[in-house]
Scaffold this motif. Structure first.
Motif, PDB file in Angstrom:
ATOM      1  N   VAL A  52       0.829  -1.204   0.000  1.00 15.86           N
ATOM      2  CA  VAL A  52       0.000   0.000   0.000  1.00 15.86           C
ATOM      3  C   VAL A  52       0.862   1.252   0.000  1.00 15.86           C
ATOM      4  CG1 VAL A  52      -1.631   1.346   1.378  1.00 15.86           C
ATOM      5  CG2 VAL A  52      -1.993  -1.102   1.066  1.00 15.86           C
ATOM      6  N   THR A  53       1.928   1.241   0.793  1.00  8.81           N
ATOM      7  CA  THR A  53       2.827   2.401   0.838  1.00  8.81           C
ATOM      8  C   THR A  53       3.461   2.661  -0.514  1.00  8.81           C
ATOM      9  OG1 THR A  53       3.309   1.923   3.175  1.00  8.81           O
ATOM     10  CG2 THR A  53       4.822   3.386   2.005  1.00  8.81           C
ATOM     11  N   VAL A  54       3.951   1.615  -1.155  1.00  3.83           N
ATOM     12  CA  VAL A  54       4.585   1.761  -2.473  1.00  3.83           C
ATOM     13  C   VAL A  54       3.581   2.264  -3.502  1.00  3.83           C
ATOM     14  CG1 VAL A  54       5.644   0.494  -4.374  1.00  3.83           C
ATOM     15  CG2 VAL A  54       6.389   0.069  -2.037  1.00  3.83           C
ATOM     16  N   LEU A  55       2.395   1.682  -3.535  1.00  2.00           N
ATOM     17  CA  LEU A  55       1.385   2.095  -4.506  1.00  2.00           C
ATOM     18  C   LEU A  55       0.952   3.538  -4.281  1.00  2.00           C
ATOM     19  CD1 LEU A  55      -0.846  -1.124  -4.597  1.00  2.00           C
ATOM     20  CD2 LEU A  55       0.898  -0.420  -6.238  1.00  2.00           C
ATOM     21  N   TRP A  56       0.846   3.935  -3.026  1.00  2.00           N
ATOM     22  CA  TRP A  56       0.475   5.326  -2.721  1.00  2.00           C
ATOM     23  C   TRP A  56       1.562   6.295  -3.179  1.00  2.00           C
ATOM     24  CZ3 TRP A  56       2.603   8.829   0.955  1.00  2.00           C
ATOM     25  CH2 TRP A  56       1.864  10.001   1.124  1.00  2.00           C
ATOM     26  N   LEU A  57       2.817   5.946  -2.960  1.00  2.00           N
ATOM     27  CA  LEU A  57       3.920   6.813  -3.387  1.00  2.00           C
ATOM     28  C   LEU A  57       4.000   6.907  -4.911  1.00  2.00           C
ATOM     29  CD1 LEU A  57       6.719   5.726  -0.874  1.00  2.00           C
ATOM     30  CD2 LEU A  57       5.379   7.842  -0.844  1.00  2.00           C
ATOM     31  N   LEU A  58       3.650   5.832  -5.609  1.00  2.00           N
ATOM     32  CA  LEU A  58       3.707   5.819  -7.067  1.00  2.00           C
ATOM     33  C   LEU A  58       2.448   6.388  -7.709  1.00  2.00           C
ATOM     34  CD1 LEU A  58       5.321   2.299  -7.682  1.00  2.00           C
ATOM     35  CD2 LEU A  58       6.427   4.540  -7.858  1.00  2.00           C
ATOM     36  N   GLY A  59       1.447   6.694  -6.906  1.00  2.00           N
ATOM     37  CA  GLY A  59       0.232   7.285  -7.446  1.00  2.00           C
ATOM     38  C   GLY A  59      -0.694   6.305  -8.135  1.00  2.00           C
ATOM     39  N   VAL A  60      -0.625   5.029  -7.789  1.00  2.00           N
ATOM     40  CA  VAL A  60      -1.516   4.026  -8.369  1.00  2.00           C
ATOM     41  C   VAL A  60      -2.886   4.143  -7.699  1.00  2.00           C
ATOM     42  CG1 VAL A  60      -1.915   1.559  -8.721  1.00  2.00           C
ATOM     43  CG2 VAL A  60       0.403   2.491  -8.881  1.00  2.00           C
ATOM     44  N   PRO A  61      -3.979   4.169  -8.475  1.00  2.00           N
ATOM     45  CA  PRO A  61      -5.309   4.305  -7.874  1.00  2.00           C
ATOM     46  C   PRO A  61      -5.654   3.146  -6.948  1.00  2.00           C
ATOM     47  CG  PRO A  61      -5.392   4.728 -10.244  1.00  2.00           C
ATOM     48  CD  PRO A  61      -4.029   4.186  -9.954  1.00  2.00           C
ATOM     49  N   ILE A 100      -1.139  -8.289 -10.429  1.00  2.00           N
ATOM     50  CA  ILE A 100      -1.654  -7.970 -11.767  1.00  2.00           C
ATOM     51  C   ILE A 100      -2.467  -6.669 -11.803  1.00  2.00           C
ATOM     52  CG2 ILE A 100      -3.196  -8.774 -13.606  1.00  2.00           C
ATOM     53  CD1 ILE A 100      -2.288 -11.612 -12.986  1.00  2.00           C
ATOM     54  N   PRO A 101      -3.503  -6.497 -10.934  1.00  2.00           N
ATOM     55  CA  PRO A 101      -4.295  -5.271 -11.046  1.00  2.00           C
ATOM     56  C   PRO A 101      -3.499  -3.988 -10.820  1.00  2.00           C
ATOM     57  CG  PRO A 101      -5.475  -6.932  -9.784  1.00  2.00           C
ATOM     58  CD  PRO A 101      -4.077  -7.431  -9.951  1.00  2.00           C
ATOM     59  N   PRO A 102      -2.708  -3.849  -9.733  1.00  2.00           N
ATOM     60  CA  PRO A 102      -1.971  -2.591  -9.566  1.00  2.00           C
ATOM     61  C   PRO A 102      -0.917  -2.357 -10.635  1.00  2.00           C
ATOM     62  CG  PRO A 102      -1.297  -4.183  -7.900  1.00  2.00           C
ATOM     63  CD  PRO A 102      -2.491  -4.755  -8.577  1.00  2.00           C
ATOM     64  N   ALA A 103      -0.308  -3.430 -11.161  1.00  2.00           N
ATOM     65  CA  ALA A 103       0.681  -3.252 -12.223  1.00  2.00           C
ATOM     66  C   ALA A 103       0.027  -2.712 -13.490  1.00  2.00           C
ATOM     67  CB  ALA A 103       1.395  -4.572 -12.512  1.00  2.00           C
ATOM     68  N   LEU A 104      -1.137  -3.243 -13.841  1.00  2.00           N
ATOM     69  CA  LEU A 104      -1.843  -2.758 -15.025  1.00  2.00           C
ATOM     70  C   LEU A 104      -2.322  -1.320 -14.837  1.00  2.00           C
ATOM     71  CD1 LEU A 104      -3.934  -5.920 -15.976  1.00  2.00           C
ATOM     72  CD2 LEU A 104      -1.812  -5.109 -16.998  1.00  2.00           C
ATOM     73  N   LEU A 105      -2.815  -1.016 -13.649  1.00  2.00           N
ATOM     74  CA  LEU A 105      -3.237   0.363 -13.380  1.00  2.00           C
ATOM     75  C   LEU A 105      -2.037   1.305 -13.376  1.00  2.00           C
ATOM     76  CD1 LEU A 105      -5.984  -0.055 -10.636  1.00  2.00           C
ATOM     77  CD2 LEU A 105      -6.274   0.595 -13.023  1.00  2.00           C
ATOM     78  N   GLY A 106      -0.894   0.817 -12.881  1.00  2.00           N
ATOM     79  CA  GLY A 106       0.317   1.637 -12.935  1.00  2.00           C
ATOM     80  C   GLY A 106       0.739   1.931 -14.358  1.00  2.00           C
ATOM     81  N   LEU A 107       0.582   0.942 -15.244  1.00  2.00           N
ATOM     82  CA  LEU A 107       0.913   1.147 -16.650  1.00  2.00           C
ATOM     83  C   LEU A 107       0.021   2.207 -17.277  1.00  2.00           C
ATOM     84  CD1 LEU A 107       2.318   0.303 -19.320  1.00  2.00           C
ATOM     85  CD2 LEU A 107       0.550  -1.464 -19.558  1.00  2.00           C
TER      86      LEU A 107
END
Length: 352
Positions: free
Chosen positions: A207-216, A241-248
């Protein structure tokens, strides 16, 4: 009987048994899920009984805890499926931009063919999410028989105390079997506890990493990572899979690469280096057996089999190997650990 005939008969018995379980998987799956959940909260019932709690609390408190966890998982999976379906159409512009950049890169590398351009142009961004949505929908369908699970949980919680007394009465007649069942319950609880604790650690870091990277929706994907953590070997990939695709789609290939690297590092450090030291002999299954059991139980019971692969394998080991007085060799074979004092001695006549 010839050994070959014994092997063939045993193999045929296993195939027939697994085929039968698969045919009634809609019944067996909820029963096994309820059993594992009741075993997980049995220490709560023991603690309440030891402290003189009223009889109704021995049933109500464990049942409430289990139902809260179960309904929470269903709610999270439902939200995840809905969010994936809602977010997919909103990234048409970003996806078209990625297609253009991919075409330019292919042209610079000299691999830009007409067929590739047509494939990229006709590709629907919603199809990227089909795999993730399929996995999430499968997990959600695994809990579709929720009423059956709830009824089974209530029945098992009501019978838990009487069942414990019956097992205690059988200790003198079947000590090996009763001891094996006790070890199964203990190992299952320890596996669930350790997996939950380290799953929470991984989820918090994710969660911390995704928040810092701006992933929804970082919190949602963190909870999903906690649920998929119970699937051995490939669970973190499903949660990735889901956060990686959203990050893309949100930040481009660089964000997706950062998400993948972060998930891999977190999974390697926490689950591969630290968690095994605390898990110890709770599983008692080698890496190969664990992976094969994941494939087997997923084939037999679907997504629910993937979630319960380790407890189901422990149950099979308990009934078929640990309860057998002559099963030490087979237990060592599937665990990959030779019991103390059972190794081959240097002066053994079988050693050249």
């Amino acid at each position: 009987m010839p050994r070959v005939l014994i092997v063939l008969l045993c193999t045929a018995g296993v195939v027939v048994t697994l085929a039968g379980i698969r045919e009634i998987g809609s019944i067996v799956g909820p029963v096994l899920l309820a059993l594992v959940l009741v075993l997980a909260v049995s220490p709560v019932r023991t603690w309440l009984q030891k402290h003189g709690a009223p009889g109704w609390t021995l049933v109500a408190v464990p049942l409430i805890i289990v139902l809260s966890v179960l309904l929470g998982m269903v709610a999270i999976l439902t939200v995840a499926v809905v969010q994936m379906a809602t977010l997919a159409p909103t990234y048409d512009t970003q996806f078209n931009q990625l297609v253009v950049e991919a075409q330019r890169l292919a042209g610079r590398l000299g691999i830009g063919t007409k067929q590739m351009n047509e494939a990229l142009t006709s590709f629907d961004p919603g199809k990227i999410f089909e795999l993730a949505q399929g996995v999430l929908s499968g997990l959600l369908n695994a809990f579709s028989a929720l009423i059956l699970v709830i009824v089974l949980l209530l029945a098992m919680c009501l019978d838990a105390q009487a069942f414990s007394r019956v097992l205690s009465m059988g200790t003198a007649r079947r000590p090996k079997l009763i001891g094996a069942l006790g070890d199964f319950a203990r190992k299952t609880r320890r596996y669930l506890l350790v997996s939950t604790v380290f799953g929470l650690v991984c989820s918090a870091l994710d969660v911390t990493v995704l928040w810092l990277l701006g992933v929804p929706l970082p919190l949602l994907w963190g909870v999903l990572a906690l649920i998929t953590n119970y699937i051995p070997n490939i669970g973190f990939v499903i949660g990735l899979i889901p956060p990686a695709l959203l990050g893309l789609l949100e930040g481009g290939p660089k964000t997706m690469i950062f998400v993948i690297i972060a998930y891999m590092l977190i999974n390697f450090v926490v689950q591969s280096l630290i968690q095994p030291k605390f898990l110890g002999d709770a599983v008692g299954l080698s890496t190969t057996v664990t992976f094969l059991s994941l494939i087997l139980w997923t084939f037999v019971l679907g997504p629910l089999g993937a979630l319960l692969a380790i407890p189901l394998s422990l149950l099979a080991r308990t009934l078929l190997i640990d309860s057998d007085p002559d099963g030490d060799w087979a237990a060592a074979l599937i665990s990959g650990e030779v019991p103390p004092g059972r190794g081959t001695k240097a002066n053994s006549p079988h050693v050249a």
